[in-house]
Each structure stands twice: as C-alpha cells, then as structure tokens.
Design a protein around this motif. Sequence first.
Motif, PDB file in Angstrom:
ATOM      1  N   ASN A  36       0.947  -1.264   0.202  1.00  7.64           N
ATOM      2  CA  ASN A  36      -0.097  -0.036  -0.111  1.00  7.64           C
ATOM      3  C   ASN A  36       0.805   1.343   0.002  1.00  7.64           C
ATOM      4  OD1 ASN A  36       0.201  -1.017   2.904  1.00  7.64           O
ATOM      5  ND2 ASN A  36      -0.349   1.059   3.192  1.00  7.64           N
ATOM      6  N   LEU A  39       8.068   1.026  -0.637  1.00  4.60           N
ATOM      7  CA  LEU A  39       8.688   0.234  -1.676  1.00  4.60           C
ATOM      8  C   LEU A  39       7.969  -0.743  -2.198  1.00  4.60           C
ATOM      9  CD1 LEU A  39      12.105  -0.321   0.082  1.00  4.60           C
ATOM     10  CD2 LEU A  39      11.390   1.831  -0.929  1.00  4.60           C
ATOM     11  N   ARG A  60      -2.534  -4.426   5.671  1.00  3.51           N
ATOM     12  CA  ARG A  60      -3.103  -4.610   6.944  1.00  3.51           C
ATOM     13  C   ARG A  60      -4.326  -3.451   7.173  1.00  3.51           C
ATOM     14  NH1 ARG A  60       1.016  -2.516  11.676  1.00  3.51           N
ATOM     15  NH2 ARG A  60       1.924  -0.654  10.452  1.00  3.51           N
ATOM     16  N   LYS A  64      -6.190   1.918   2.955  1.00  2.00           N
ATOM     17  CA  LYS A  64      -4.821   2.165   2.396  1.00  2.00           C
ATOM     18  C   LYS A  64      -4.430   1.549   0.911  1.00  2.00           C
ATOM     19  CE  LYS A  64      -2.147   3.424   6.563  1.00  2.00           C
ATOM     20  NZ  LYS A  64      -1.186   2.928   7.215  1.00  2.00           N
ATOM     21  N   ASP A  87      -2.194  -9.176   8.100  1.00  2.00           N
ATOM     22  CA  ASP A  87      -1.702  -8.584   8.990  1.00  2.00           C
ATOM     23  C   ASP A  87      -0.572  -9.588   9.848  1.00  2.00           C
ATOM     24  OD1 ASP A  87      -0.896  -7.581  11.368  1.00  2.00           O
ATOM     25  OD2 ASP A  87      -2.821  -7.306  12.241  1.00  2.00           O
ATOM     26  N   TYR A  88       0.587  -9.375   9.555  1.00  5.42           N
ATOM     27  CA  TYR A  88       1.896  -9.989  10.114  1.00  5.42           C
ATOM     28  C   TYR A  88       1.838 -10.225  11.717  1.00  5.42           C
ATOM     29  CZ  TYR A  88       4.813  -9.971   5.488  1.00  5.42           C
ATOM     30  OH  TYR A  88       5.234 -10.039   4.279  1.00  5.42           O
ATOM     31  N   SER A 113       7.512  -7.518   1.363  1.00  3.48           N
ATOM     32  CA  SER A 113       8.176  -6.111   1.693  1.00  3.48           C
ATOM     33  C   SER A 113       7.717  -5.529   3.046  1.00  3.48           C
ATOM     34  CB  SER A 113       7.941  -5.286   0.597  1.00  3.48           C
ATOM     35  OG  SER A 113       8.484  -4.035   0.545  1.00  3.48           O
ATOM     36  N   GLY A 115       7.345  -4.639   6.518  1.00  4.72           N
ATOM     37  CA  GLY A 115       8.550  -4.609   7.628  1.00  4.72           C
ATOM     38  C   GLY A 115       8.220  -3.210   8.389  1.00  4.72           C
ATOM     39  N   TYR A 210      16.415  -4.430  14.977  1.00  5.58           N
ATOM     40  CA  TYR A 210      16.040  -4.070  13.520  1.00  5.58           C
ATOM     41  C   TYR A 210      17.177  -4.876  12.637  1.00  5.58           C
ATOM     42  CZ  TYR A 210      15.259  -2.416   8.825  1.00  5.58           C
ATOM     43  OH  TYR A 210      15.112  -2.532   7.319  1.00  5.58           O
ATOM     44  N   LYS A 214      16.852  -8.473  10.260  1.00  9.60           N
ATOM     45  CA  LYS A 214      17.300  -8.428   8.647  1.00  9.60           C
ATOM     46  C   LYS A 214      18.158  -9.555   8.574  1.00  9.60           C
ATOM     47  CE  LYS A 214      14.193  -5.807   7.224  1.00  9.60           C
ATOM     48  NZ  LYS A 214      13.268  -6.239   6.385  1.00  9.60           N
ATOM     49  N   GLY A 240      18.690  -0.677  -0.409  1.00 13.75           N
ATOM     50  CA  GLY A 240      19.216   0.418   0.135  1.00 13.75           C
ATOM     51  C   GLY A 240      18.450   1.685   0.876  1.00 13.75           C
ATOM     52  N   CYS A 242      16.108   4.293   1.625  1.00 13.95           N
ATOM     53  CA  CYS A 242      15.130   5.021   0.806  1.00 13.95           C
ATOM     54  C   CYS A 242      14.336   5.898   1.592  1.00 13.95           C
ATOM     55  CB  CYS A 242      14.385   3.974  -0.004  1.00 13.95           C
ATOM     56  SG  CYS A 242      15.268   2.795  -1.248  1.00 13.95           S
ATOM     57  N   SER A 244      11.025   6.951   2.818  1.00  9.77           N
ATOM     58  CA  SER A 244       9.722   6.271   2.747  1.00  9.77           C
ATOM     59  C   SER A 244       9.250   6.585   4.317  1.00  9.77           C
ATOM     60  CB  SER A 244       9.707   4.772   2.570  1.00  9.77           C
ATOM     61  OG  SER A 244      10.198   4.149   3.546  1.00  9.77           O
ATOM     62  N   HIS A 247      10.991   5.062   8.241  1.00 10.70           N
ATOM     63  CA  HIS A 247      11.790   5.738   9.458  1.00 10.70           C
ATOM     64  C   HIS A 247      11.087   6.825  10.265  1.00 10.70           C
ATOM     65  CE1 HIS A 247      15.216   4.353   6.808  1.00 10.70           C
ATOM     66  NE2 HIS A 247      14.692   4.976   5.971  1.00 10.70           N
TER      67      HIS A 247
END
Length: 306
Positions: A36, A39, A60, A64, A87-88, A113, A115, A210, A214, A240, A242, A244, A247
């Motif tokens: 939604n 990335l 989720r 959106k 929903d994770y 994607s 996360g 975090y 990963k 990389g 990015c 969004s 953060h």
Amino acid sequence: MGGLLGWAYRQRCCPPQPLPADIRLDGKTAIVTGGNVGLGLEAAKQLAAHGLSRVILGVRTPAKGEAAKEEIIRDSPGCDVQVWALDYESFESMRAFSERAATLDRLDMVILSAGLKFIEFIQSRTGHEMHVQVRPTPNPSQVNHLGTSLLSLLLLHPLQHTARATGTPSRLTIVTSEVHFWTPFKEKDASNTLSRMNEPDSFNPGITRYNTSKLLNMLWLRELSGKAGPDVVVNGVNPGLCLSAFHRSDTGFGQRMVNKVLAWTSEQGGHCLVDAAVRHPEDRGAYLSEQVVTESVFFFPLWWWV
Ligand SMILES: NC(=O)c1ccc[n+]([C@@H]2O[C@H](COP(=O)([O-])OP(=O)(O)OC[C@H]3O[C@@H](n4cnc5c(N)ncnc54)[C@H](OP(=O)(O)O)[C@@H]3O)[C@@H](O)[C@H]2O)c1
C-alpha cells in the motif's frame, strides 16, 4: 567495499536502474506485501507497468490498499489490482491470506516487503518483541522475521504449483537490508536465542534489533532456498536507504541528515525489488545489493570501526 563508508559511497554513486523496457510480465500474477505504500507500492506499480496481469496487495489497512490500487490503475489500467487483508501480527490473518492464495489459478511471484523499524522495545499484540518474537504460543505473531518466514512457507505451495504448470520457476523475494551485516547478534549465544530476544533487557535502544531481524531474514531465506527445490527461486534484496514512511519511529538528527544526503527515492528502492523478483533466475538463495549478487558475510566485525 564493505562497512559504512562503502555503503555511503554506493548510496551516492550506484543509483538503482529500472527494469529494461522490453521485459514483459503479461499473464503473470504477483503478490506484494506492504504493497500500500513505500517500496512495496512502487514495486507493484513497476510490475504493472511491465504488463503484469494481476497484482495482489497484501495490506493491514484495506482503505490504504484501495488508495494504492487507484494509484496503480491510473498508470496501468489493464492490471487487475486486488487488495487482500494481511496482518503479520496475526497468525490467523496470515493463514487466511495463504488459503486464499491457494485458490488462485496461478501465482508466479511473491515480494515480501512488509516490515517495520522501532528504536525502542515494542511488544507485538501477542506480547512479544515486535521485530523478532518467537516463543511458541497458540497464536504466534511477529513482523520482520517470523511474519516473513511464516508467510514465505505458507505461499511456497502455490508458487511450486504454478512453476510445475508453466514450466518456469516461480519467484520469492524477501526484502532484507544491508544492515544485516551490522549487528553483533549477541542473542545467538543464549541457550534459546529467540526467547532471549523477547526479553526487554536484551534490547539496546537504536537499530541493532532491526538489523538482527534483517540478518534473520537472510539466514531464513538461505535455508528456505535449499529446501524449496528447483521450482522456486528464493532470494533476498537490499533496497538501499530510501525515503519512505519507514523511518517514522527514528526522527533523530543523525537519521534525518543521512536521509537528506544519501537516501534514494521509494521509486528507486522499488527498482531493486522488481529487479530481484524478475531478473537473476539462476541465483538461488542470493543476496542482491545494488541489483547485483553480493556475498553476504555474516557477523562482519569491521562495522564497529569503519
Ligand atoms: N526504506 C528504507 O530505507 C529501507 C532500507 C532497507 C530495507 N528496507 C525494507 O524494505 C521494506 C519496505 O520498507 P518501506 O521503506 O516500504 O517502509 P514503509 O513505507 O514503512 O512500508 C512498510 C509496509 O509494511 C507494512 N506493515 C508494517 N507492519 C505490518 C504488519 N504487521 N502486517 C502487514 N503489513 C505491515 C506497512 O503497512 P502500513 O502502511 O499499514 O503501516 C507498509 O505497507 C521493509 O521490509 C524494510 O525493512 C527499507
């Protein structure tokens, strides 16, 4: 070039490139989780622009997802865009999602994607640490590691089924990060690593947890790739740094400055995701960074000093 300096150089000098225009995805179906926004949305838009017939956004918040659907259809009206709840943090939700996926006539590609990043200890709804919770409970849930791992397992069967029907390996791409190198991963020395991660005193404020989540993505996908068989190409991609919403929990001066000077756009991050999901068919269990297969050196120690 490893370490922080190498990373900064690559952010400045190796911007990701879009898929070659002649790559066509007509007839194919993809799932993009976290589709939604950020990335995931950019990846879905780019796949649709290359003729993808159907993209399923795993989101989720359905509202959106509907907004994202409008955005994709605006550019690619021929793409069948579907919004599915996912929903994770909920085992039930992941199971319902995968059961629905099993009813698809085909599933060629999955990009995981979704996360999140927190710099403070946060518990998931089931009471476990949000990045990497694990204690076996009747309702286990977690986002970056367990959510991604569980969903990748649950979606393996429809991917394998499609590969056998089409004679072409299906694709499963997990979005990881360069920061998987940058963790001392002290919890690995505990008698039960994953339980240790649920304990608040194991969490150092900042992004170390975090980063560890990963690294767990990488370890998981390597293992999964070995077990998935020839029908599914499993890989991991570093998009990389990015810009969004990613953060949002980390608004300190340092992160803001790094974002300002070095970050790519979400669209550029999306280039990395679709590159990993569409190209590199021979590279199984690979880690892709700047759109090339890169060696993943776990527990790289120089990050402390570089
Ligand atoms: N941006 C970067 O600099 C960067 C760098 C390296 C790696 N990555 C990785 O790239 C991936 C995408 O990040 P992004 O930049 O696109 O971040 P983003 O804009 O914050 O998007 C994250 C997506 O994950 C979804 N999500 C979060 N928790 C979820 C849950 N419990 N269940 C289902 N979906 C959930 C979010 O949904 P909502 O919109 O509802 O919150 C959103 O769609 C992440 O795996 C991240 O670790 C990002």
